[in-house]
Design a protein around this motif. Sequence first.
Motif, mmCIF file in Angstrom:
data_model
loop_
_atom_site.group_PDB
_atom_site.id
_atom_site.type_symbol
_atom_site.label_atom_id
_atom_site.label_comp_id
_atom_site.label_asym_id
_atom_site.label_seq_id
_atom_site.Cartn_x
_atom_site.Cartn_y
_atom_site.Cartn_z
ATOM 1 N N THR A 21 4.724 -5.136 -5.971
ATOM 2 C CA THR A 21 4.727 -3.783 -5.425
ATOM 3 C C THR A 21 3.327 -3.366 -5.001
ATOM 4 O O THR A 21 3.134 -2.795 -3.924
ATOM 5 C CB THR A 21 5.288 -2.788 -6.464
ATOM 6 N N LYS A 22 2.355 -3.660 -5.836
ATOM 7 C CA LYS A 22 0.956 -3.329 -5.514
ATOM 8 C C LYS A 22 0.530 -4.034 -4.230
ATOM 9 O O LYS A 22 -0.102 -3.434 -3.353
ATOM 10 C CB LYS A 22 0.045 -3.731 -6.683
ATOM 11 N N LYS A 23 0.907 -5.294 -4.097
ATOM 12 C CA LYS A 23 0.552 -6.051 -2.891
ATOM 13 C C LYS A 23 1.192 -5.424 -1.653
ATOM 14 O O LYS A 23 0.534 -5.256 -0.621
ATOM 15 C CB LYS A 23 0.998 -7.505 -3.034
ATOM 16 N N LEU A 24 2.477 -5.072 -1.746
ATOM 17 C CA LEU A 24 3.170 -4.464 -0.606
ATOM 18 C C LEU A 24 2.554 -3.119 -0.224
ATOM 19 O O LEU A 24 2.369 -2.819 0.961
ATOM 20 C CB LEU A 24 4.658 -4.291 -0.921
ATOM 21 N N ILE A 25 2.237 -2.323 -1.220
ATOM 22 C CA ILE A 25 1.639 -1.012 -0.946
ATOM 23 C C ILE A 25 0.247 -1.184 -0.349
ATOM 24 O O ILE A 25 -0.112 -0.495 0.617
ATOM 25 C CB ILE A 25 1.610 -0.143 -2.224
ATOM 26 N N ASP A 26 -0.536 -2.115 -0.890
ATOM 27 C CA ASP A 26 -1.873 -2.363 -0.332
ATOM 28 C C ASP A 26 -1.789 -2.797 1.131
ATOM 29 O O ASP A 26 -2.578 -2.350 1.967
ATOM 30 C CB ASP A 26 -2.613 -3.430 -1.148
ATOM 31 N N GLN A 27 -0.827 -3.660 1.448
ATOM 32 C CA GLN A 27 -0.658 -4.103 2.836
ATOM 33 C C GLN A 27 -0.259 -2.934 3.735
ATOM 34 O O GLN A 27 -0.775 -2.791 4.847
ATOM 35 C CB GLN A 27 0.396 -5.208 2.923
ATOM 36 N N HIS A 31 -2.479 -1.310 6.811
ATOM 37 C CA HIS A 31 -1.920 -1.120 8.151
ATOM 38 C C HIS A 31 -2.030 0.350 8.569
ATOM 39 O O HIS A 31 -2.452 0.659 9.686
ATOM 40 C CB HIS A 31 -0.461 -1.580 8.170
ATOM 41 N N TYR A 32 -1.664 1.241 7.664
ATOM 42 C CA TYR A 32 -1.717 2.678 7.950
ATOM 43 C C TYR A 32 -3.150 3.122 8.222
ATOM 44 O O TYR A 32 -3.425 3.808 9.211
ATOM 45 C CB TYR A 32 -1.131 3.462 6.770
ATOM 46 N N ASN A 33 -4.073 2.737 7.341
ATOM 47 C CA ASN A 33 -5.467 3.148 7.488
ATOM 48 C C ASN A 33 -6.117 2.536 8.722
ATOM 49 O O ASN A 33 -7.008 3.139 9.324
ATOM 50 C CB ASN A 33 -6.269 2.798 6.230
ATOM 51 N N GLY A 34 -5.666 1.357 9.106
ATOM 52 C CA GLY A 34 -6.202 0.712 10.302
ATOM 53 C C GLY A 34 -5.849 1.454 11.582
ATOM 54 O O GLY A 34 -6.524 1.313 12.597
ATOM 55 N N GLU A 41 -10.194 10.418 6.701
ATOM 56 C CA GLU A 41 -10.419 9.665 5.467
ATOM 57 C C GLU A 41 -9.237 8.725 5.208
ATOM 58 O O GLU A 41 -8.080 9.082 5.433
ATOM 59 C CB GLU A 41 -10.554 10.655 4.305
ATOM 60 N N ASN A 42 -9.545 7.524 4.740
ATOM 61 C CA ASN A 42 -8.491 6.565 4.412
ATOM 62 C C ASN A 42 -7.635 7.080 3.263
ATOM 63 O O ASN A 42 -8.102 7.821 2.401
ATOM 64 C CB ASN A 42 -9.093 5.218 4.026
#
Length: 122
Positions: A21-27, A31-34, A41-42
């Motif tokens: 879950t952490k990996k999916l949220i980080d990805q 993507h969102y912040n990019g 702010e990110n």
Amino acid sequence: MGRPLIESSSNDHVANFNRKTKKLIDQALEHYNGRLPEQLENFSFENFVEVLDTESSVVNRVFEVLVREVAGSFRQRKRAHMPRTNTTAQVVQRQLAPSISTVFSRDSNDPLVDDMDQEYIL
């Protein structure tokens, strides 16, 4: 003597779920912040966890869809490894058999009604 196997297995699943879950949220955050303009702010993982509302109907619906998709994938993968019975093989064979419409093709220059049939129509 150690923890019982069931409790250990359950803890392993929880840890594995948390890691995935952490990996999916980080990805997703990456993507969102990019895509954000530079002046904004990110959005961090900490912000995400803090704001995530488990009572939100949208959040609940997203998780329902996720569970349904993962369960469907699990069942499909399980079915792919099951040996096929004769009945299943016969059904598959029937599905692969060409239908009349795929076997017969009419020449576009042929009239739909023959001259002989024309007499019966008149």
